[in-house]
Design a protein around this motif. Structure first.
Motif, PDB file in Angstrom:
ATOM      1  N   LYS A  54       0.835  -1.206   0.000  1.00 20.62           N
ATOM      2  CA  LYS A  54       0.000   0.000   0.000  1.00 20.62           C
ATOM      3  C   LYS A  54       0.872   1.259   0.000  1.00 20.62           C
ATOM      4  O   LYS A  54       0.612   2.210  -0.742  1.00 20.62           O
ATOM      5  CB  LYS A  54      -0.919  -0.026   1.227  1.00 20.62           C
ATOM      6  N   ALA A 113       2.375   1.726  -3.427  1.00 21.28           N
ATOM      7  CA  ALA A 113       1.359   2.213  -4.369  1.00 21.28           C
ATOM      8  C   ALA A 113       1.097   3.693  -4.135  1.00 21.28           C
ATOM      9  O   ALA A 113       0.988   4.470  -5.088  1.00 21.28           O
ATOM     10  CB  ALA A 113       0.063   1.410  -4.208  1.00 21.28           C
ATOM     11  N   GLU A 114       1.026   4.094  -2.867  1.00 28.81           N
ATOM     12  CA  GLU A 114       0.770   5.502  -2.561  1.00 28.81           C
ATOM     13  C   GLU A 114       1.923   6.372  -3.054  1.00 28.81           C
ATOM     14  O   GLU A 114       1.719   7.457  -3.578  1.00 28.81           O
ATOM     15  CB  GLU A 114       0.550   5.709  -1.066  1.00 28.81           C
ATOM     16  N   ARG A 126      -2.384   1.083  -8.980  1.00 25.49           N
ATOM     17  CA  ARG A 126      -3.373   0.198  -8.339  1.00 25.49           C
ATOM     18  C   ARG A 126      -3.241  -1.226  -8.873  1.00 25.49           C
ATOM     19  O   ARG A 126      -3.216  -2.187  -8.112  1.00 25.49           O
ATOM     20  CB  ARG A 126      -4.795   0.711  -8.596  1.00 25.49           C
ATOM     21  N   ALA A 185      -0.162  -2.935  -7.478  1.00 26.16           N
ATOM     22  CA  ALA A 185      -0.349  -3.292  -6.071  1.00 26.16           C
ATOM     23  C   ALA A 185      -1.269  -4.507  -5.941  1.00 26.16           C
ATOM     24  O   ALA A 185      -0.984  -5.432  -5.170  1.00 26.16           O
ATOM     25  CB  ALA A 185      -0.922  -2.106  -5.302  1.00 26.16           C
ATOM     26  N   ASN A 186      -2.371  -4.507  -6.700  1.00 33.60           N
ATOM     27  CA  ASN A 186      -3.300  -5.639  -6.624  1.00 33.60           C
ATOM     28  C   ASN A 186      -2.652  -6.933  -7.103  1.00 33.60           C
ATOM     29  O   ASN A 186      -2.901  -7.996  -6.545  1.00 33.60           O
ATOM     30  CB  ASN A 186      -4.566  -5.349  -7.435  1.00 33.60           C
ATOM     31  N   GLU A 190      -7.088  -5.186  -1.187  1.00 32.49           N
ATOM     32  CA  GLU A 190      -7.573  -4.618  -2.447  1.00 32.49           C
ATOM     33  C   GLU A 190      -8.552  -3.473  -2.194  1.00 32.49           C
ATOM     34  O   GLU A 190      -8.550  -2.486  -2.935  1.00 32.49           O
ATOM     35  CB  GLU A 190      -8.215  -5.707  -3.315  1.00 32.49           C
ATOM     36  N   ILE A 209      -6.460  -0.449  -1.271  1.00 32.15           N
ATOM     37  CA  ILE A 209      -5.810   0.075  -2.485  1.00 32.15           C
ATOM     38  C   ILE A 209      -6.842   0.835  -3.324  1.00 32.15           C
ATOM     39  O   ILE A 209      -6.548   1.891  -3.878  1.00 32.15           O
ATOM     40  CB  ILE A 209      -5.166  -1.069  -3.324  1.00 32.15           C
ATOM     41  N   THR A 212      -6.790   4.687  -4.461  1.00 32.66           N
ATOM     42  CA  THR A 212      -6.927   5.049  -5.876  1.00 32.66           C
ATOM     43  C   THR A 212      -8.020   6.089  -6.053  1.00 32.66           C
ATOM     44  O   THR A 212      -7.823   7.096  -6.737  1.00 32.66           O
ATOM     45  CB  THR A 212      -7.264   3.796  -6.721  1.00 32.66           C
TER      46      THR A 212
END
Length: 185
Positions: free
Chosen positions: A6, A9-10, A132, A135-136, A157, A160, A164
Motif C-alpha cells: 500500500k 502504491a501511494e 493500483r 499493487a493488486n 484490495e 488500495i 486510488t
C-alpha cells in the motif's frame, strides 16, 4: 506485507500527481508565472542546464516575465532557448534583462489548452490506475504463495481501491482548477 504494498502504491500515486502538476505548469495561462519557464534548457558551456540555474526569473507585471542572466554572455543563448521551446513566447532583450510578454489567449487557444490539460489529467489517472493494478497483482501473488488469507487479500484490495479513488479525485480537482484558470479572462 500489505502495508508495504500500500505504501509503495501511494508513493507511485503521489509521483503521478507531481508529474501532472509539472505538466499543468507548462500549460500557460494568460498570466505571467515563473514556473512557465521551468522546462527551458539553456546550453551552458556545452551542458544542457535548466534556465533557473543560470538566471533569475521574475514577474514584472501580471503579463510580463523578466529573466536576468548571471553572466551577460548568456543573453543570446537564453533568448534562443526560450524561442525554441514549445511555449510560443517571444523574448525581447533590453539592456541586461530579457523581457518576455505573455501573449493574450484567444478563445480558440484557451480551448486547445483545456484539451491539453484534459489529456494530461487522463495520463495522470492512467498512471494512478497502473499503480493500483501493480499493487493488486502483488497482493494476488502473496495469496498464491499462501502468505496471506483471502480475507486479507480482499481487505488489501479494498484499501488500495480507496487510495486510488482519493488520488483520482485529486486529479479531478487539479484539472477543474486548471480549467477555471485557463478559461478566466
Amino acid at each position: 506485507m500489505i502495508n508495504d504494498i500500500k505504501a509503495e502504491a501511494e508513493k507511485k500515486m503521489k509521483k503521478s500527481l507531481e508529474s501532472l502538476n509539472s505538466a499543468f505548469n507548462k500549460i500557460r495561462t494568460g498570466r505571467a508565472h515563473p514556473s512557465i519557464l521551468d522546462s527551458v534548457m539553456v546550453n551552458y558551456y556545452g551542458q544542457e542546464t535548466p534556465l533557473k540555474q543560470v538566471a533569475s526569473v521574475n514577474v514584472e507585471d501580471n503579463r510580463t516575465l523578466t529573466v536576468s542572466p548571471w553572466e551577460k554572455n548568456l543573453m543570446p543563448t537564453i533568448e534562443k532557448a526560450i524561442m525554441s521551446s514549445d511555449l510560443g513566447l517571444n523574448p525581447a532583450t533590453s539592456g541586461d534583462i530579457i523581457r518576455i510578454p505573455m501573449p493574450m489567449l484567444t478563445e480558440e487557444t484557451r480551448k486547445e489548452m483545456v484539451k491539453q490539460a484534459k489529456a494530461d489529467a487522463e495520463h495522470g489517472r492512467v498512471s494512478v490506475r497502473n499503480a493500483r493494478r501493480d499493487a493488486n497483482s502483488m497482493i494476488k501473488d502473496l495469496l498464491k504463495e499462501k502468505e496471506i488469507t483471502e480475507d486479507d487479500e480482499r481487505k488489501g484490495e479494498d484499501e488500495i481501491q480507496k487510495l486510488t479513488d482519493r488520488y483520482i479525485a485529486e486529479v479531478e480537482k487539479m484539472l477543474k482548477a486548471k480549467e477555471e484558470d485557463l478559461m478566466a479572462v
